[in-house]
Design a protein around this motif. Structure first.
Motif, short mmCIF file in Angstrom:
data_model
loop_
_atom_site.label_atom_id
_atom_site.label_comp_id
_atom_site.label_asym_id
_atom_site.label_seq_id
_atom_site.Cartn_x
_atom_site.Cartn_y
_atom_site.Cartn_z
N VAL A 16 0.84 -1.21 0.00
CA VAL A 16 0.00 0.00 0.00
C VAL A 16 0.87 1.25 0.00
CG1 VAL A 16 -1.65 1.36 1.36
CG2 VAL A 16 -1.99 -1.10 1.09
N SER A 17 1.97 1.19 0.75
CA SER A 17 2.87 2.35 0.81
C SER A 17 3.53 2.64 -0.53
CB SER A 17 3.94 2.14 1.88
OG SER A 17 4.92 1.21 1.45
N GLN A 18 3.53 1.66 -1.44
CA GLN A 18 4.15 1.82 -2.76
C GLN A 18 3.17 2.36 -3.81
OE1 GLN A 18 7.45 1.02 -3.18
NE2 GLN A 18 7.66 0.27 -1.09
N ILE A 19 1.91 2.50 -3.44
CA ILE A 19 0.91 2.94 -4.42
C ILE A 19 1.20 4.37 -4.88
CG2 ILE A 19 -1.53 3.54 -4.76
CD1 ILE A 19 -2.25 1.28 -2.87
N PRO A 20 1.37 4.55 -6.20
CA PRO A 20 1.68 5.90 -6.72
C PRO A 20 0.40 6.70 -6.95
CG PRO A 20 1.75 4.28 -8.49
CD PRO A 20 1.34 3.55 -7.25
N THR A 21 0.13 7.66 -6.10
CA THR A 21 -1.06 8.48 -6.35
C THR A 21 -0.85 9.90 -5.84
OG1 THR A 21 -3.45 8.71 -5.98
CG2 THR A 21 -2.17 7.77 -4.17
N THR A 22 -1.30 10.84 -6.65
CA THR A 22 -1.29 12.24 -6.24
C THR A 22 -2.73 12.73 -6.11
OG1 THR A 22 -1.15 12.89 -8.57
CG2 THR A 22 0.93 12.70 -7.36
N VAL A 23 -3.66 11.78 -6.26
CA VAL A 23 -5.08 12.13 -6.21
C VAL A 23 -5.53 12.30 -4.77
CG1 VAL A 23 -7.41 11.35 -6.82
CG2 VAL A 23 -5.49 10.84 -8.34
N GLU A 24 -6.21 13.41 -4.49
CA GLU A 24 -6.77 13.61 -3.16
C GLU A 24 -8.10 12.87 -3.05
OE1 GLU A 24 -7.11 17.61 -1.85
OE2 GLU A 24 -5.05 18.14 -2.37
N LYS A 25 -8.29 12.19 -1.96
CA LYS A 25 -9.51 11.43 -1.69
C LYS A 25 -9.85 10.50 -2.86
CE LYS A 25 -11.48 14.69 1.59
NZ LYS A 25 -11.16 13.81 2.71
N PRO A 26 -8.95 9.57 -3.19
CA PRO A 26 -9.18 8.69 -4.33
C PRO A 26 -10.31 7.70 -4.11
CG PRO A 26 -7.31 7.93 -3.04
CD PRO A 26 -7.71 9.26 -2.47
N VAL A 27 -10.85 7.21 -5.21
CA VAL A 27 -11.81 6.11 -5.18
C VAL A 27 -11.00 4.83 -5.39
CG1 VAL A 27 -13.80 5.04 -6.31
CG2 VAL A 27 -13.67 7.53 -6.08
N ILE A 28 -11.16 3.87 -4.48
CA ILE A 28 -10.32 2.67 -4.47
C ILE A 28 -11.18 1.42 -4.54
CG2 ILE A 28 -8.63 1.34 -3.13
CD1 ILE A 28 -7.78 3.97 -1.80
N VAL A 29 -10.68 0.43 -5.27
CA VAL A 29 -11.25 -0.92 -5.26
C VAL A 29 -10.17 -1.87 -4.79
CG1 VAL A 29 -12.12 -2.83 -6.66
CG2 VAL A 29 -12.94 -0.51 -7.09
N GLU A 30 -10.48 -2.66 -3.77
CA GLU A 30 -9.55 -3.74 -3.41
C GLU A 30 -10.22 -5.07 -3.71
OE1 GLU A 30 -6.53 -5.65 -0.15
OE2 GLU A 30 -7.85 -4.05 0.56
N LEU A 31 -9.53 -5.88 -4.51
CA LEU A 31 -10.00 -7.22 -4.82
C LEU A 31 -9.39 -8.18 -3.80
CD1 LEU A 31 -9.47 -7.22 -8.71
CD2 LEU A 31 -11.43 -6.39 -7.39
N GLY A 32 -10.25 -8.91 -3.08
CA GLY A 32 -9.77 -9.88 -2.12
C GLY A 32 -9.08 -9.28 -0.90
N PRO A 33 -9.75 -8.41 -0.14
CA PRO A 33 -9.10 -7.80 1.02
C PRO A 33 -8.80 -8.78 2.14
CG PRO A 33 -11.41 -7.12 0.87
CD PRO A 33 -11.09 -7.82 -0.40
#
Length: 248
Positions: free
Chosen positions: A43-60
């Protein structure tokens, strides 16, 4: 032969633990072991500059990465797609996740990820899936659905482990990382890459990443808008200064 059959049955349960069954309990216990250091690091490696992103996690699963994303990425919306009823029950009663569920930020879904019809086209910033891609069969169907829901420029991140290559091939189907990348390309993803292995030992993992590219017609439209804006600015400068060198 008995041990072989039992191993195959357990491997199947690792995909989706059955509530109330002995092997399901074993699989759920195995998947909940440890601190989730690998998926949390991913998760710490996720590249995002988007504020308040919409996220989908498959198989949490046990929810390690789900909790981390909600805590550190401040998403506006999170869809947790978990086909295991046992894990859905656990996530639904998790003390850390409950406030997000009650606030309408997090929702849990039992749907198979190749048909996420409750998620609109081009609406998701990040798709995250850790120890999941092995089980997606047929892989192209799942990747096409991921591509549909992602916004242009949105990212998909699959966390994988090389140990999966030694598991039952009838269940752990997608363990050729190069092949996975090729299928991602065919489904329309760009910037696909097998990243360097992260961490060490039992928590070592490899990120497979890609992005939904902007359509060419979108690029051309953007360029035309830019030209119009430049002409308007130039015309305005000419009117204000009387200097025609600004006019386009």
């Amino acid at each position: 032969q008995f041990l072989t059959k039992m191993g195959a049955s357990l491997a199947k349960q690792l995909r989706s633990p059955t509530p109330g069954s002995c092997l399901g309990w074993m699989a759920q216990s195995i998947m909940s072991m440890g601190s989730g250091a690998d998926s949390i690091d991913a998760v710490s490696q996720i590249p995002t500059t988007v504020e308040k992103p919409v996220i989908v996690e498959l198989g949490p699963g046990a929810g390690y990465s789900l909790r981390e994303m909600i805590k550190n990425l401040s998403p506006s919306r999170v869809y947790g797609v978990e086909i295991s009823e046992a894990f859905r029950r656990k996530l639904a009663t998790d003390a850390e996740l409950k406030p997000s569920i009650e606030a309408g930020v997090l929702s849990l879904h039992e749907d198979d990820a190749k048909d996420l019809n409750f998620i609109p086209d081009n609406s998701v910033d990040i798709i995250f899936a850790f120890n999941v891609i092995y089980f997606l069969d047929p892989l192209p169907s799942y990747l096409q659905e991921c591509h549909r829901i992602l916004k242009p420029g949105g990212s998909v991140i699959f966390g994988v482990k090389n140990v999966a290559k030694d598991m039952d091939k009838s269940i752990y189907i997608n363990t050729d990382w190069e092949m996975c990348l090729e299928e991602m390309k065919k489904s329309g993803f760009g910037d696909v890459e097998i990243k360097d292995e992260q961490l060490e030992g039992s928590v070592a993992y490899i990120p497979l990443v890609g992005k939904k590219e902007y359509k060419e017609e979108g690029k051309e439209e953007y360029k035309e808008e830019g030209k119009k804006e430049f002409k308007e600015i130039s015309r305005s400068l000419s009117d204000e200064t009387g200097n025609t060198e600004y006019s386009a």
